[in-house]
Design a protein around this motif. Sequence first.
Motif, short mmCIF file in Angstrom:
data_model
loop_
_atom_site.label_atom_id
_atom_site.label_comp_id
_atom_site.label_asym_id
_atom_site.label_seq_id
_atom_site.Cartn_x
_atom_site.Cartn_y
_atom_site.Cartn_z
N VAL A 54 0.84 -1.20 0.00
CA VAL A 54 0.00 0.00 0.00
C VAL A 54 0.88 1.25 0.00
N ALA A 97 0.64 4.16 -2.82
CA ALA A 97 0.52 5.59 -2.47
C ALA A 97 1.66 6.39 -3.10
N ASN A 106 -4.90 2.12 -9.21
CA ASN A 106 -5.99 1.48 -8.48
C ASN A 106 -5.98 -0.01 -8.81
N PHE A 112 -3.11 3.63 8.61
CA PHE A 112 -2.67 3.71 7.22
C PHE A 112 -3.38 2.68 6.35
N LEU A 113 -3.50 1.44 6.87
CA LEU A 113 -4.18 0.40 6.10
C LEU A 113 -5.67 0.71 5.95
N TRP A 163 -6.90 3.69 5.85
CA TRP A 163 -6.94 4.71 4.81
C TRP A 163 -6.89 4.08 3.42
N GLY A 164 -6.00 3.10 3.25
CA GLY A 164 -5.85 2.45 1.96
C GLY A 164 -7.12 1.75 1.51
N SER A 165 -7.87 1.17 2.46
CA SER A 165 -9.10 0.45 2.09
C SER A 165 -10.15 1.38 1.51
N PHE A 203 -8.25 3.35 -2.11
CA PHE A 203 -8.11 2.53 -3.31
C PHE A 203 -9.38 1.70 -3.52
N GLU A 256 1.71 -6.21 -6.73
CA GLU A 256 1.27 -4.86 -7.05
C GLU A 256 1.00 -4.72 -8.55
N THR A 278 -7.49 10.90 -1.35
CA THR A 278 -6.97 9.75 -2.10
C THR A 278 -5.46 9.81 -2.27
N TYR A 309 -1.90 10.25 -0.13
CA TYR A 309 -1.49 10.12 1.26
C TYR A 309 -0.61 11.30 1.69
#
Length: 954
Positions: free
Chosen positions: A190, A194, A211, A252-253, A255-257, A260, A323, A692, A694
């Motif tokens: 992630v 970012a 994405n 942070f994770l 936020w990523g959920s 993205f 990734e 979106t 970071y």
Amino acid sequence: MMAVSSSASSSLFRAASSYSRTRFFHSSFRNLSPSSPSLLNHQRSLASAAVRSFHCSPRWSHRLDWRSPFSLRAQIRAVNPVIERLERKFSTLAAEHPFKAVLTSLPKPGGGEFGKFYSLPALNDPRIDKLPYSIRILLESAVRNCDNFQVKKEDVEKIIDWQNTSPKQVEIPFKPARVLLQDFTGVPAVVDLACMRDAMHKLGSDTNKINPLVPVDLVIDHSVQVDVTRSENAVQANMELEFQRNKERFSFLKWGSSAFHNMLVVPPGSGIVHQVNLEYLGRVVFNTNGMLYPDSVVGTDSHTTMIDGLGVAGWGVGGIEAEAAMLGQPMSMVLPGVVGFKLSGKLRNGVTATDLVLTVTQILRKHGVVGKFVEFYGDGLSELSLADRATIANMSPEYGATMGFFPVDHVTLQYLKLTGRSDETVEMIESYLRANKIFVDHNEARTFLPFSFYLSFTLPQQERVYTSYLELNLAEVEPCISGPKRPHDRVPLREMKSDWNSCLNNKAGFKGFAVPKEAQDKVAKFSFHGQPAELRHGSVVIAAITSCTNTSNPSVMLGAGLVAKKACELGLQVKPWIKTSLAPDIVASAVLSGNRNFEGRVHALTRANYLASPPLVVAYALAGTVDIDFDKEPIGTGKDGKSVYFKDIWPSTEEIAEAVQSSVLPEMFKSTYEAITKGNPMWSQLSVPSSTMYSWDPNSTYIHEPPYFKNMTMEPPGAHGVKDAYCLLNFGDSITTDHISPAGSIHKDSPAAKFLLDRGVERKDFNSYGSRRGNDEVMARGTFANIRLVNKLLNGEVGPKTVHVPTGEKLYVFDAAMRYKDAGYDTIVLAGAEYGSGSSRDWAAKGPMLLGVKAVIAKSFERIHRSNLVGMGIIPLCFKSGEDADTLGLTGHERYTIDLPSKITDIRPGQDVTVTTDNGKSFTCTVRFDTEVELAYFNNGGILPYVIRNLIKQ
């Protein structure tokens, strides 16, 4: 059912545009112009895939119920008529699919249809009937995704002709149905996504191009530390401490959920990643908008292979490979050979799945299965529970295979029902797999297809062709453990005492500790809680039931519980100091139910480490030593003063089966996994920004913006050799990713500790390397920091240091590497066989790259690690057969020049190159760029810059 928000509509258009942009992904060597008619056809099929991409996003985070395979079309059409019109338009464009003629309807028994699928039997090619089931899954993916651009008809033909093409190491593209991450590898993934958005922004492109285009599941499970034990509130107390330590990382994770699309984060406390994957996330068959196809997955943990026990094709890849797969990049792989492993008979009473898997691991390591699939077949399969199969599949990295595959049969279907999948879903799965000839029926007398409107007799199954064959009678498996340093060094339990004494006598190595005879009776006396105690060679100090290998297997877990229950009833107790922090100067032992027992893996100070079944872990914990013959010596003294033997506490197979039948019920799985959608209070209370992009905190010691794209331009750096590089490290055989990658606790005197202390982090708050995987500055300092590292430059001294060749100074590896970098010198690593074996840790490649390593010259590489090196722009080279650094007279004090062509078009996979040193030595190596795609990655300085440049071109 909750309605789909209006944002879902825009998500579809974003998915459509993202998919149409992928037309240039292979432009570097596909030679298609944007205006060519063939490319326009590709765009049509890719546009159609956009709808599939949206419907393949079965996530409660998208407010769609993926657990119901029949509701997605209705849910989406009920939301917005625009989507329906767009879907019809895309369906029209999709008519150009090269294999549209084999698109077949799958009827329901009561009328209607389950959906449509690309039928392998409809290809009408007799070669398909001989293909291993695992290869048929690759074939179906190639047929379904064929657009003559990313996946070509020639690729389909290569797979159909597997019997002839696999020995030639041909390359094929593969598109997995989904990607699986766990938090230790998921956080840097992630972070990279970012950071890639930032790079897109700096280069003036659309950041929303970054994405996931396939479903991504990230399960947080690796963070928990056992601070509190032997108390009723241990789980809650440890969870609270976990959130205190990892709040920044968890935020942070989370936020990523939301930042993205198509990404699910399963919160802490839900279970081990592979357990969650097996029991909940695994679909076996996808049904998305009426399109049926097999589930397949790549994951950033090497033990992703556990899902192979469910008949889902899955294996571990590096984080950077994952990734790229998320971003729509087809995975390039060499079409593998398949070892057929026939199982017959039935396990004897008292023999566990762990005994079986250790036996299988030893057989397969001896046979040699690196880079191959292993497919299990035979009548013995019907005698193995799904959990037992998953245990064997889980250990694939330990026996070296890409997969240990168990095709779907009636046992699989029973397990799906047990774990809460609906009857309708299971019926759809069986009907599809039977219709597409990917189902195994052990009882060929069952002659009726369950979905047919008419009687249809099933022909006897044709024998499949394999690259090589192995066989094991399950009745021959006996109780065993493995160790003391490698998972494939199996020791029958009846020979354990004599084998242990041999290890004390043997010279230092995988099966030896070189303890002098006069020192073998040494006793270390100490006081524990005011009571006198003592340790001897072989004393157990850690006994742990752990790891995904066994914890999803109720038979061995409940078997361990029965052993403990019987022992308690007889009055036996575990020595109170076991699993405490000790520093004995003797050969102490750890016994665990895991899958890895390399040096330093379990604990830095336990030199002997054995793998055993959970019940045996309990037995050794009670005995307190591995220096025991369970057949002859008592484990301890009971409350009645009589000796208690192993046979007195060991449960029968019938006892275990009864416990499983009464305890493991569908309701248990349903209630457990309902909590995933709700999370837990601590997770729910985490607040995260809605942006979106970071916002990097320069003071954070957990999350840091990595420098991978710092000076990136649109012009690729191109191919390059290495000139006058110094040797940073000189290794022998079996250097694992545990030696390379930062793992475990952060030593108080290490460069990473100094970095944290300089930033005001107290020692008690160091946490672990695993928890700080999102900070490249910490991880670079922890690379090659294993205290068991054996570096030939140190002339026998063990530890995380090396020699700075120009000055002869002994420095920490990080400090020496920085001195080379500051002076403008490149570095290389010399290594022996199996370099990089172990877990698929992406930092084992990222770390060396940040240290300035430009090439690794080894006798052989572990599959994932070699690929990761390429993905980070590091050149992997193999010595010629029979040669290594020692036979060539290399000491590591030389300077090395690797004569690689400067034009990428002049480099071929597997090409020979010349390496010369400043003292006149010259030798030939094989460059291990194994595919054309890997060459493209190298030309771009790595896989992620390659993806960014191609996204921007679109």
